[in-house]
Write a protein that holds these residues in place. Structure first.
Motif, PDB file in Angstrom:
ATOM      1  N   ARG A 287      -4.778 -16.639   2.281  1.00 47.00           N
ATOM      2  CA  ARG A 287      -3.808 -15.547   2.189  1.00 47.00           C
ATOM      3  C   ARG A 287      -4.212 -14.294   2.939  1.00 47.00           C
ATOM      4  NH1 ARG A 287      -0.011 -16.804  -1.644  1.00 47.00           N
ATOM      5  NH2 ARG A 287       1.182 -15.309  -0.404  1.00 47.00           N
ATOM      6  N   SER A 288      -5.525 -14.074   3.128  1.00 45.00           N
ATOM      7  CA  SER A 288      -5.980 -12.859   3.811  1.00 45.00           C
ATOM      8  C   SER A 288      -6.720 -13.136   5.106  1.00 45.00           C
ATOM      9  CB  SER A 288      -6.889 -12.046   2.875  1.00 45.00           C
ATOM     10  OG  SER A 288      -6.190 -11.638   1.719  1.00 45.00           O
ATOM     11  N   LYS A 289      -6.935 -14.414   5.422  1.00 43.14           N
ATOM     12  CA  LYS A 289      -7.641 -14.814   6.648  1.00 43.14           C
ATOM     13  C   LYS A 289      -9.033 -14.195   6.705  1.00 43.14           C
ATOM     14  CE  LYS A 289      -3.528 -16.344   7.226  1.00 43.14           C
ATOM     15  NZ  LYS A 289      -3.198 -17.597   6.513  1.00 43.14           N
ATOM     16  N   MET A 290      -9.680 -14.121   5.539  1.00 41.36           N
ATOM     17  CA  MET A 290     -10.997 -13.508   5.418  1.00 41.36           C
ATOM     18  C   MET A 290     -12.055 -14.557   5.106  1.00 41.36           C
ATOM     19  SD  MET A 290     -11.367 -10.131   5.638  1.00 41.36           S
ATOM     20  CE  MET A 290     -10.371  -8.638   5.670  1.00 41.36           C
ATOM     21  N   VAL A 291     -13.131 -14.575   5.906  1.00 45.48           N
ATOM     22  CA  VAL A 291     -14.287 -15.410   5.597  1.00 45.48           C
ATOM     23  C   VAL A 291     -15.233 -14.562   4.750  1.00 45.48           C
ATOM     24  CG1 VAL A 291     -16.250 -16.672   6.524  1.00 45.48           C
ATOM     25  CG2 VAL A 291     -14.054 -16.746   7.706  1.00 45.48           C
ATOM     26  N   VAL A 292     -15.395 -14.947   3.499  1.00 45.40           N
ATOM     27  CA  VAL A 292     -16.199 -14.169   2.551  1.00 45.40           C
ATOM     28  C   VAL A 292     -17.158 -15.114   1.844  1.00 45.40           C
ATOM     29  CG1 VAL A 292     -16.116 -12.629   0.538  1.00 45.40           C
ATOM     30  CG2 VAL A 292     -14.269 -12.580   2.226  1.00 45.40           C
ATOM     31  N   GLU A 293     -18.392 -14.683   1.637  1.00 40.85           N
ATOM     32  CA  GLU A 293     -19.345 -15.503   0.898  1.00 40.85           C
ATOM     33  C   GLU A 293     -19.024 -15.437  -0.601  1.00 40.85           C
ATOM     34  OE1 GLU A 293     -23.415 -13.408   0.545  1.00 40.85           O
ATOM     35  OE2 GLU A 293     -22.476 -12.553   2.341  1.00 40.85           O
ATOM     36  N   PRO A 294     -19.517 -16.398  -1.393  1.00 43.34           N
ATOM     37  CA  PRO A 294     -19.176 -16.410  -2.822  1.00 43.34           C
ATOM     38  C   PRO A 294     -19.471 -15.103  -3.551  1.00 43.34           C
ATOM     39  CG  PRO A 294     -20.130 -18.510  -2.209  1.00 43.34           C
ATOM     40  CD  PRO A 294     -20.259 -17.615  -1.000  1.00 43.34           C
ATOM     41  N   ALA A 295     -20.623 -14.488  -3.285  1.00 41.42           N
ATOM     42  CA  ALA A 295     -20.957 -13.234  -3.960  1.00 41.42           C
ATOM     43  C   ALA A 295     -19.977 -12.128  -3.616  1.00 41.42           C
ATOM     44  CB  ALA A 295     -22.385 -12.796  -3.599  1.00 41.42           C
ATOM     45  N   GLY A 296     -19.424 -12.171  -2.403  1.00 37.78           N
ATOM     46  CA  GLY A 296     -18.475 -11.149  -1.987  1.00 37.78           C
ATOM     47  C   GLY A 296     -17.088 -11.347  -2.534  1.00 37.78           C
ATOM     48  N   ALA A 297     -16.840 -12.521  -3.132  1.00 35.52           N
ATOM     49  CA  ALA A 297     -15.493 -12.851  -3.604  1.00 35.52           C
ATOM     50  C   ALA A 297     -15.326 -12.708  -5.107  1.00 35.52           C
ATOM     51  CB  ALA A 297     -15.147 -14.280  -3.197  1.00 35.52           C
ATOM     52  N   VAL A 298     -16.389 -12.333  -5.842  1.00 36.49           N
ATOM     53  CA  VAL A 298     -16.287 -12.343  -7.310  1.00 36.49           C
ATOM     54  C   VAL A 298     -15.306 -11.295  -7.837  1.00 36.49           C
ATOM     55  CG1 VAL A 298     -18.550 -13.393  -7.703  1.00 36.49           C
ATOM     56  CG2 VAL A 298     -18.364 -10.894  -7.547  1.00 36.49           C
ATOM     57  N   GLY A 299     -15.157 -10.174  -7.133  1.00 40.90           N
ATOM     58  CA  GLY A 299     -14.173  -9.179  -7.562  1.00 40.90           C
ATOM     59  C   GLY A 299     -12.762  -9.725  -7.473  1.00 40.90           C
ATOM     60  N   ILE A 327     -21.728 -16.783   4.962  1.00 41.17           N
ATOM     61  CA  ILE A 327     -21.681 -18.057   4.259  1.00 41.17           C
ATOM     62  C   ILE A 327     -22.070 -19.184   5.210  1.00 41.17           C
ATOM     63  CG2 ILE A 327     -19.179 -18.266   4.692  1.00 41.17           C
ATOM     64  CD1 ILE A 327     -19.029 -19.772   1.985  1.00 41.17           C
ATOM     65  N   ASP A 328     -22.954 -20.035   4.746  1.00 46.49           N
ATOM     66  CA  ASP A 328     -23.384 -21.199   5.507  1.00 46.49           C
ATOM     67  C   ASP A 328     -22.186 -22.143   5.679  1.00 46.49           C
ATOM     68  OD1 ASP A 328     -24.581 -23.437   6.537  1.00 46.49           O
ATOM     69  OD2 ASP A 328     -25.827 -23.872   4.784  1.00 46.49           O
ATOM     70  N   PRO A 329     -21.890 -22.586   6.912  1.00 37.08           N
ATOM     71  CA  PRO A 329     -20.734 -23.471   7.116  1.00 37.08           C
ATOM     72  C   PRO A 329     -20.768 -24.725   6.242  1.00 37.08           C
ATOM     73  CG  PRO A 329     -21.516 -22.663   9.223  1.00 37.08           C
ATOM     74  CD  PRO A 329     -22.503 -22.199   8.196  1.00 37.08           C
ATOM     75  N   MET A 330     -21.965 -25.272   5.996  1.00 37.57           N
ATOM     76  CA  MET A 330     -22.050 -26.456   5.137  1.00 37.57           C
ATOM     77  C   MET A 330     -21.665 -26.117   3.701  1.00 37.57           C
ATOM     78  SD  MET A 330     -22.727 -28.842   7.170  1.00 37.57           S
ATOM     79  CE  MET A 330     -23.009 -30.144   5.978  1.00 37.57           C
ATOM     80  N   LEU A 331     -22.112 -24.948   3.228  1.00 36.47           N
ATOM     81  CA  LEU A 331     -21.714 -24.513   1.893  1.00 36.47           C
ATOM     82  C   LEU A 331     -20.211 -24.259   1.849  1.00 36.47           C
ATOM     83  CD1 LEU A 331     -22.260 -23.553  -0.995  1.00 36.47           C
ATOM     84  CD2 LEU A 331     -22.790 -21.290  -0.063  1.00 36.47           C
ATOM     85  N   MET A 332     -19.681 -23.691   2.925  1.00 32.89           N
ATOM     86  CA  MET A 332     -18.244 -23.427   2.960  1.00 32.89           C
ATOM     87  C   MET A 332     -17.450 -24.722   2.812  1.00 32.89           C
ATOM     88  SD  MET A 332     -15.907 -21.602   5.894  1.00 32.89           S
ATOM     89  CE  MET A 332     -16.419 -19.941   5.478  1.00 32.89           C
ATOM     90  N   PHE A 338     -14.533 -27.927  -3.485  1.00 33.07           N
ATOM     91  CA  PHE A 338     -14.663 -27.565  -4.896  1.00 33.07           C
ATOM     92  C   PHE A 338     -13.509 -26.663  -5.329  1.00 33.07           C
ATOM     93  CE2 PHE A 338     -16.506 -24.956  -8.349  1.00 33.07           C
ATOM     94  CZ  PHE A 338     -16.966 -25.961  -9.193  1.00 33.07           C
ATOM     95  N   GLY A 339     -13.176 -25.709  -4.469  1.00 26.78           N
ATOM     96  CA  GLY A 339     -12.096 -24.778  -4.790  1.00 26.78           C
ATOM     97  C   GLY A 339     -10.743 -25.449  -4.847  1.00 26.78           C
ATOM     98  N   LEU A 340     -10.507 -26.394  -3.927  1.00 28.49           N
ATOM     99  CA  LEU A 340      -9.243 -27.131  -3.951  1.00 28.49           C
ATOM    100  C   LEU A 340      -9.131 -27.966  -5.224  1.00 28.49           C
ATOM    101  CD1 LEU A 340      -8.987 -28.288  -0.230  1.00 28.49           C
ATOM    102  CD2 LEU A 340      -7.590 -26.556  -1.374  1.00 28.49           C
ATOM    103  N   ALA A 341     -10.263 -28.564  -5.626  1.00 32.73           N
ATOM    104  CA  ALA A 341     -10.248 -29.342  -6.860  1.00 32.73           C
ATOM    105  C   ALA A 341     -10.012 -28.440  -8.063  1.00 32.73           C
ATOM    106  CB  ALA A 341     -11.569 -30.099  -7.011  1.00 32.73           C
ATOM    107  N   ALA A 342     -10.641 -27.283  -8.073  1.00 28.34           N
ATOM    108  CA  ALA A 342     -10.471 -26.345  -9.182  1.00 28.34           C
ATOM    109  C   ALA A 342      -9.038 -25.851  -9.280  1.00 28.34           C
ATOM    110  CB  ALA A 342     -11.426 -25.154  -9.019  1.00 28.34           C
TER     111      ALA A 342
END
Length: 423
Positions: A287-299, A327-332, A338-342
């Motif tokens: 929705r925002s076209k933003m690449v953000v690491e997990p810690a940056g997305a908790v808000g 964010i590491d591409p492999m983690l992404m 994981f996010g799609l499943a959730a």
């Protein structure tokens, strides 16, 4: 504008004050990027308020960390600079220290755990720092870095438990007020607490000078939530078993300096699940076209989960700080799945079939009739739970959400199959 006397400012006795942050902002002029404030209509509609993202994922070195690192190192004496600096990190702090050291002409040695993501290792070296791989986790690398600093005389640069670092991170608060003057609620992640503490001082004290109030909300991952326990005990309490995809805030013990500030100035601290973090990353990408690491997305995760409503907060103008994008591409790849499943947009089911021609084609036709997309099939004719002539298959498919996933499963049952949803 209403002027408030200094003696009435919130947190007036704390170790970091608004003036410290203003001086830090001057030091950072021309060094950092004034990151943009991005409007999110989709999230605004979801929570019933105007929402903006403070995009520190677009900061130099990919996170807010360079702010505090540079301020800390710029204030070293010439003799201290000559001795060099030492730090430990698995990513963002390492890159922030390396970049600041390069700008200031200081020799930097960064201890990183073995197995650190290759993009973060390469980026730290590219900024000119010497990288030493040590230990299996950040705590082990940190202990070695502190030992080396004591032995060599180099200055240890702590990632959050330092007043100059806190002041540097607090400059984000001043930018938020300049870019979004009507903000009434600011939400961001917490690890050791340096970012939240600095922003809290900047916003609370500047808002008090303007005769208004701004709410500050901190967010931690459920499996790395040291602050709720510490705030309940009114003292720093370390926790064990920290484990989260949000590695940037995977800190088991709050810093004493940030804790002192957060205890007095921050309105609330909430937690979010791993599922919520993964869904937030998908939301930011789509929705925002933003690449953000997990810690940056908790808000963002907290906003999507309705945490403001749970706290009884009726906000009209919200800013969520996207603290980093490293964010590491492999983690992404793993987090996206994981996010799609959730979000019930990825469905994996196990089926028992008769091993005969056309059976798999029948299954594919049922799934296609439900408008789902098969993306993978695992066929296994051998297993303890199989009878002679049977096969076990696992079908992975894309769906459109929870209701659609339920529809696919029901169509399979109606056709006489017994789908077992796989985790």
């Amino acid at each position: 504008m209403t002027e408030t006397l200094a003696t009435e400012l919130p947190g007036r006795d704390l170790s970091v004050q608004l003036e410290d942050i203003r001086q830090a902002k001057e030091l950072l002029d021309g060094v950092i990027v004034r990151t943009p404030m991005e409007h999110s209509r989709a999230l605004g509609r979801h929570i019933g308020a105007t929402v903006h993202f403070k995009a520190e994922n677009l900061q130099r070195a990919g996170s807010f960390k360079v702010r505090g690192a540079y301020v800390r190192m710029a204030r070293l004496s010439e003799e201290e600079k000559a001795r060099g600096v030492v730090a430990a990190s698995a990513g963002n702090h390492a890159q922030g220290v390396a970049l600041a050291a390069k700008k200031l002409g200081i020799r930097a040695t960064i201890y990183m755990p073995r197995g650190v993501a290759l993009p973060k290792l390469a980026a730290t070296r590219d900024h000119g720092a010497e990288v030493v791989l040590h230990g299996s986790n950040v705590d082990e690398a940190l202990a070695e870095a502190q030992r080396q600093a004591a032995e060599s005389g180099a200055v240890f640069i702590h990632p959050f438990n330092n007043t100059d670092v806190v002041a540097g991170q607090g400059t984000i608060g001043l930018e938020i007020l300049e870019q979004q003057p009507d903000v009434d609620t600011v939400i961001m992640g917490i690890g050791g607490g340096g970012l939240l503490a600095g922003v809290a001082v900047a916003l609370k004290q500047e808002a008090a000078r303007l005769g208004r109030e701004i709410r500050i909300i901190g967010v931690q991952a459920e499996n790395a939530a040291a602050y709720p326990a510490s705030l309940a005990a009114d003292s720093v309490v370390p926790i064990k078993g920290v484990r989260t995809i949000a590695d940037g805030i995977a800190v088991g013990k709050p810093g004493e300096i940030p804790f002192e500030i957060i205890r007095e100035l921050v309105d609330d601290v909430v937690t979010v699940s791993e599922d919520a973090i993964a869904r937030a990353l998908i939301f930011l990408l789509e929705r925002s076209k933003m690449v953000v690491e997990p810690a940056g997305a908790v808000g963002v995760a907290a906003l999507l989960e309705g945490k403001l409503k749970d706290l009884g907060i009726e906000a009209s103008s919200v800013v969520a700080v996207l603290s980093g994008g490293n964010i590491d591409p492999m983690l992404m790849m793993r987090v996206i799945q994981f996010g799609l499943a959730a979000a019930d947009r990825f469905l994996s089911v196990k089926l028992m079939l008769k091993d005969r021609p056309g059976e798999l084609s029948t299954i594919a036709g049922i799934i296609a009739s439900a408008d789902a997309n098969v993306i993978g099939v695992d066929h296994n004719p051998i297993g303890r739970d199989l009878s002679m002539g049977d096969v076990s298959i696992v079908i992975n498919m894309e769906t459109k959400g929870k209701e659609h996933s339920a529809l696919v499963q029901q169509k399979l049952r109606d056709a006489g199959y017994d789908p077992l949803v796989m985790d």
